[in-house]
Design a protein around this motif. Sequence first.
Motif, PDB file in Angstrom:
ATOM      1  N   VAL A   1       0.340  26.070  58.393  1.00  0.00           N
ATOM      2  CA  VAL A   1       1.430  25.997  57.428  1.00  0.00           C
ATOM      3  C   VAL A   1       0.964  26.406  56.033  1.00  0.00           C
ATOM      4  CG1 VAL A   1       3.016  24.397  56.274  1.00  0.00           C
ATOM      5  CG2 VAL A   1       2.684  24.253  58.738  1.00  0.00           C
ATOM      6  N   ALA A   2      -0.184  25.879  55.616  1.00  0.00           N
ATOM      7  CA  ALA A   2      -0.665  26.148  54.262  1.00  0.00           C
ATOM      8  C   ALA A   2      -0.839  27.656  54.032  1.00  0.00           C
ATOM      9  CB  ALA A   2      -1.982  25.422  54.030  1.00  0.00           C
ATOM     10  N   SER A   3      -1.396  28.349  55.037  1.00  0.00           N
ATOM     11  CA  SER A   3      -1.635  29.788  54.863  1.00  0.00           C
ATOM     12  C   SER A   3      -0.313  30.551  54.844  1.00  0.00           C
ATOM     13  CB  SER A   3      -2.574  30.299  55.960  1.00  0.00           C
ATOM     14  OG  SER A   3      -1.882  31.111  56.887  1.00  0.00           O
ATOM     15  N   ALA A   4       0.633  30.124  55.706  1.00  0.00           N
ATOM     16  CA  ALA A   4       1.931  30.802  55.743  1.00  0.00           C
ATOM     17  C   ALA A   4       2.659  30.643  54.413  1.00  0.00           C
ATOM     18  CB  ALA A   4       2.794  30.225  56.877  1.00  0.00           C
ATOM     19  N   VAL A   5       2.555  29.466  53.831  1.00  0.00           N
ATOM     20  CA  VAL A   5       3.260  29.204  52.583  1.00  0.00           C
ATOM     21  C   VAL A   5       2.598  29.939  51.427  1.00  0.00           C
ATOM     22  CG1 VAL A   5       3.867  27.392  50.917  1.00  0.00           C
ATOM     23  CG2 VAL A   5       4.124  26.962  53.364  1.00  0.00           C
ATOM     24  N   ARG A   6       1.257  29.866  51.392  1.00  0.00           N
ATOM     25  CA  ARG A   6       0.554  30.404  50.233  1.00  0.00           C
ATOM     26  C   ARG A   6       0.438  31.924  50.228  1.00  0.00           C
ATOM     27  NH1 ARG A   6      -4.309  27.725  50.817  1.00  0.00           N
ATOM     28  NH2 ARG A   6      -3.567  25.582  51.057  1.00  0.00           N
ATOM     29  N   THR A   7       0.109  32.495  51.400  1.00  0.00           N
ATOM     30  CA  THR A   7      -0.244  33.918  51.373  1.00  0.00           C
ATOM     31  C   THR A   7       0.920  34.851  51.708  1.00  0.00           C
ATOM     32  OG1 THR A   7      -0.921  33.958  53.677  1.00  0.00           O
ATOM     33  CG2 THR A   7      -2.598  33.308  52.058  1.00  0.00           C
ATOM     34  N   LYS A   8       1.914  34.374  52.482  1.00  0.00           N
ATOM     35  CA  LYS A   8       2.951  35.317  52.915  1.00  0.00           C
ATOM     36  C   LYS A   8       4.205  35.222  52.048  1.00  0.00           C
ATOM     37  CE  LYS A   8       1.182  36.162  57.433  1.00  0.00           C
ATOM     38  NZ  LYS A   8       1.323  36.023  58.887  1.00  0.00           N
ATOM     39  N   ARG A   9       4.145  35.895  50.915  1.00  0.00           N
ATOM     40  CA  ARG A   9       5.253  35.808  49.974  1.00  0.00           C
ATOM     41  C   ARG A   9       6.441  36.678  50.398  1.00  0.00           C
ATOM     42  NH1 ARG A   9       4.550  33.455  45.303  1.00  0.00           N
ATOM     43  NH2 ARG A   9       2.615  32.308  45.189  1.00  0.00           N
ATOM     44  N   ASP A  10       6.221  37.566  51.368  1.00  0.00           N
ATOM     45  CA  ASP A  10       7.325  38.407  51.824  1.00  0.00           C
ATOM     46  C   ASP A  10       7.611  38.173  53.314  1.00  0.00           C
ATOM     47  OD1 ASP A  10       9.328  40.294  51.078  1.00  0.00           O
ATOM     48  OD2 ASP A  10       8.199  41.868  52.123  1.00  0.00           O
ATOM     49  N   SER A  11       7.415  36.926  53.742  1.00  0.00           N
ATOM     50  CA  SER A  11       7.699  36.622  55.156  1.00  0.00           C
ATOM     51  C   SER A  11       9.210  36.592  55.369  1.00  0.00           C
ATOM     52  CB  SER A  11       7.101  35.267  55.529  1.00  0.00           C
ATOM     53  OG  SER A  11       7.835  34.213  54.936  1.00  0.00           O
ATOM     54  N   SER A  12       9.621  36.800  56.626  1.00  0.00           N
ATOM     55  CA  SER A  12      11.061  36.780  56.933  1.00  0.00           C
ATOM     56  C   SER A  12      11.651  35.412  56.630  1.00  0.00           C
ATOM     57  CB  SER A  12      11.279  37.166  58.405  1.00  0.00           C
ATOM     58  OG  SER A  12      10.466  36.383  59.259  1.00  0.00           O
ATOM     59  N   MET A  13      10.859  34.341  56.783  1.00  0.00           N
ATOM     60  CA  MET A  13      11.376  32.997  56.467  1.00  0.00           C
ATOM     61  C   MET A  13      11.673  32.869  54.977  1.00  0.00           C
ATOM     62  SD  MET A  13       9.177  30.283  58.709  1.00  0.00           S
ATOM     63  CE  MET A  13       9.121  30.393  60.509  1.00  0.00           C
ATOM     64  N   ARG A  14      10.708  33.331  54.195  1.00  0.00           N
ATOM     65  CA  ARG A  14      10.861  33.188  52.745  1.00  0.00           C
ATOM     66  C   ARG A  14      12.021  34.025  52.226  1.00  0.00           C
ATOM     67  NH1 ARG A  14       5.561  31.805  49.646  1.00  0.00           N
ATOM     68  NH2 ARG A  14       6.215  31.951  47.480  1.00  0.00           N
ATOM     69  N   VAL A  15      12.115  35.263  52.719  1.00  0.00           N
ATOM     70  CA  VAL A  15      13.191  36.157  52.277  1.00  0.00           C
ATOM     71  C   VAL A  15      14.560  35.566  52.671  1.00  0.00           C
ATOM     72  CG1 VAL A  15      14.208  38.452  52.608  1.00  0.00           C
ATOM     73  CG2 VAL A  15      11.728  38.217  52.303  1.00  0.00           C
ATOM     74  N   GLY A  16      14.631  35.032  53.894  1.00  0.00           N
ATOM     75  CA  GLY A  16      15.900  34.465  54.373  1.00  0.00           C
ATOM     76  C   GLY A  16      16.314  33.245  53.569  1.00  0.00           C
ATOM     77  N   LEU A  17      15.360  32.370  53.298  1.00  0.00           N
ATOM     78  CA  LEU A  17      15.681  31.157  52.560  1.00  0.00           C
ATOM     79  C   LEU A  17      16.026  31.473  51.105  1.00  0.00           C
ATOM     80  CD1 LEU A  17      13.100  28.926  54.363  1.00  0.00           C
ATOM     81  CD2 LEU A  17      15.535  28.380  54.143  1.00  0.00           C
ATOM     82  N   ARG A  18      15.391  32.529  50.580  1.00  0.00           N
ATOM     83  CA  ARG A  18      15.730  32.956  49.208  1.00  0.00           C
ATOM     84  C   ARG A  18      17.198  33.403  49.140  1.00  0.00           C
ATOM     85  NH1 ARG A  18      11.719  37.134  48.060  1.00  0.00           N
ATOM     86  NH2 ARG A  18       9.961  35.728  48.365  1.00  0.00           N
TER      87      ARG A  18
END
Lengths: 347, 347
Positions: free
Chosen positions: A73-90
């Motif tokens: 989780v920590a790596s997904a949150v910290r390093t993947k700023r353009d993940s599909s999860m992040r883009v969708g939640l944005r």
Amino acid sequence: MLTDIALDAMGSDKAPEPEIRGAILACRHLPVRIHLIGRQEELRPLLSDALRGERLPIHIVHASERVGMDEKVASAVRTKRDSSMRVGLRMVREKKAAGFFTAGNTGAAMAIAKMVLGALPGVDRPALAAVLPTSSGSPCVLVDVGANVDCKPSNLEQFALMGDIYARCVLKISRPRVGLLSIGEEEGKGNDLTREAFSLLRDLPIQFIGNVEGRDIYNGNAHVVVCDGFVGNVALKTSESLTRLVRDMLKESLTKTVTAQVGALLSRKAFNAFKKRVDPSEYGGAPLLGLRGGCIIGHGSSNDRAIFNGIRVTAEFAQTGVSAQIEREFAARPVAASPEGTEVPLP
Amino acid sequence: MLTDIALDAMGSDKAPEPEIRGAILACRHLPVRIHLIGRQEELRPLLSDALRGERLPIHIVHASERVGMDEKVASAVRTKRDSSMRVGLRMVREKKAAGFFTAGNTGAAMAIAKMVLGALPGVDRPALAAVLPTSSGSPCVLVDVGANVDCKPSNLEQFALMGDIYARCVLKISRPRVGLLSIGEEEGKGNDLTREAFSLLRDLPIQFIGNVEGRDIYNGNAHVVVCDGFVGNVALKTSESLTRLVRDMLKESLTKTVTAQVGALLSRKAFNAFKKRVDPSEYGGAPLLGLRGGCIIGHGSSNDRAIFNGIRVTAEFAQTGVSAQIEREFAARPVAASPEGTEVPLP
């Protein structure tokens, strides 16, 4: 009017195929517009093939990265700023979508949702709820199933309120019966946490039915069952594995008991009928409660139908205004919860 | 040589009939002598009728009181000095019986057993274990399932050792795979309790496979699964209720899918075959580990066959010398456990 749903196209174990086909199913049958989030170059040809010229409100939104199912989780949150999860939640935060659905890494989805959307005022810890089948036919909301461990009594109090609101708004149960998961029905039974939580839940404006036991999750006795996320997660994962065991053993008994061909035929039909009633793909995923926006998390093994149902539940979550209702009812609470999280500095 | 078993004749929901018939079955098929404990005037005519002149080593031992299924533990322990549970456990303490079996009130049986038999040296908290079916065919020992809540890490350490010994002695698994029940497989996952217990279990002379999840109870991945009694009890009760739900739903699907008569016939056969594999009555009850003597607790709904299997397991528990083995291995531990239970007096 169509409801805009952001769909993580890179979530499930077999992504993006189930997501694409699930989105098509949803657009055919529900008043939704799907924003399919993932690698554009990968999604475009697959979507085009799957549509075969059919015109449906499905738009691709590019996201270059994918959170792996076993990624920390920590790596997904910290390093993947353009993940599909992040883009969708944005998109949800920016009101471009009414809700987000993913069948990906649960831990990462929860962490990213909390970070991007944030908790509603008064909610100390958002909670993950599971909607489970019962023998009474009416579903049971188990909350929390994994977002929070080492809970305080006041956390359980908030889970009870949020579970009650979800059951009323989405499941249309007018006066949900809310139980506290413990290991005995009398008030004094349980552990330190449940004994303290009991008196808090008793004073809430809900129909609190007292302590319930593990068996009450599936027997229809309670509409909402409240517990610490560690206990809820164990109960949920135990259930998934046991359902599989019971089903497999019965299938084996069936095909052994009757001649192979007849047995196979009969059992296929019976098991398909059964599947419609208890299969998690019919339930559409677990909603995160207490966030500024909807985020529903589905099973990694989701198929087309599970994605379709996940989109349906995400749309219902948005249309019924669960989050707004939680915000209203928490704001109206007579006394604000004490800031138990505040640490007293050591001398 | 026959093994002497003390059997609570007043335990199960339908006592004493299942106990009497179960005792007869056991004496016909196993090298055991049964001491049937309960109200003599009630048992004598029923036993005589059931035996129909057959000569079997079944003796009635009089006990004037019965612990009710819903009776509070404190009252059962304090006021009923001549209950069938107390008389039976006293026989074990006095070496007149090698073990005690009851299908009665679990909480009362645990409390009376701890009081009458006492814990083995080095055992801080005796634990209740459940033996569960798995998809691999080899059973899984879940410990603790209800004797202890609010456990300390050192309690879980002792549960692991006792579960390991039980799996070796009784289930004949030469090197049991022991897992710590948590909500994620990596070492850091779980709650405060499991994180601290992890390092203790890692240093034990057992095959520790790390954290396991709820699904590992039934998938055959672990032979022993260790947890706090609150969590174990929830998992167990959830399982019982879910098994019933899945079975009923499948039965309904089956009889709906095929014509009524054929469906009923096929499903009856298949469900009977299934029952032999997962029915708790085949597993014979939950052993209490860490006491000076054997005490096995069966389900209140026990039928003849469940009582028979309970007697079988109680005899195996005695014959394999589990308690003596726990005593030996705890005595041989390099460093005695620190007396965490000792309270530091406040100034």
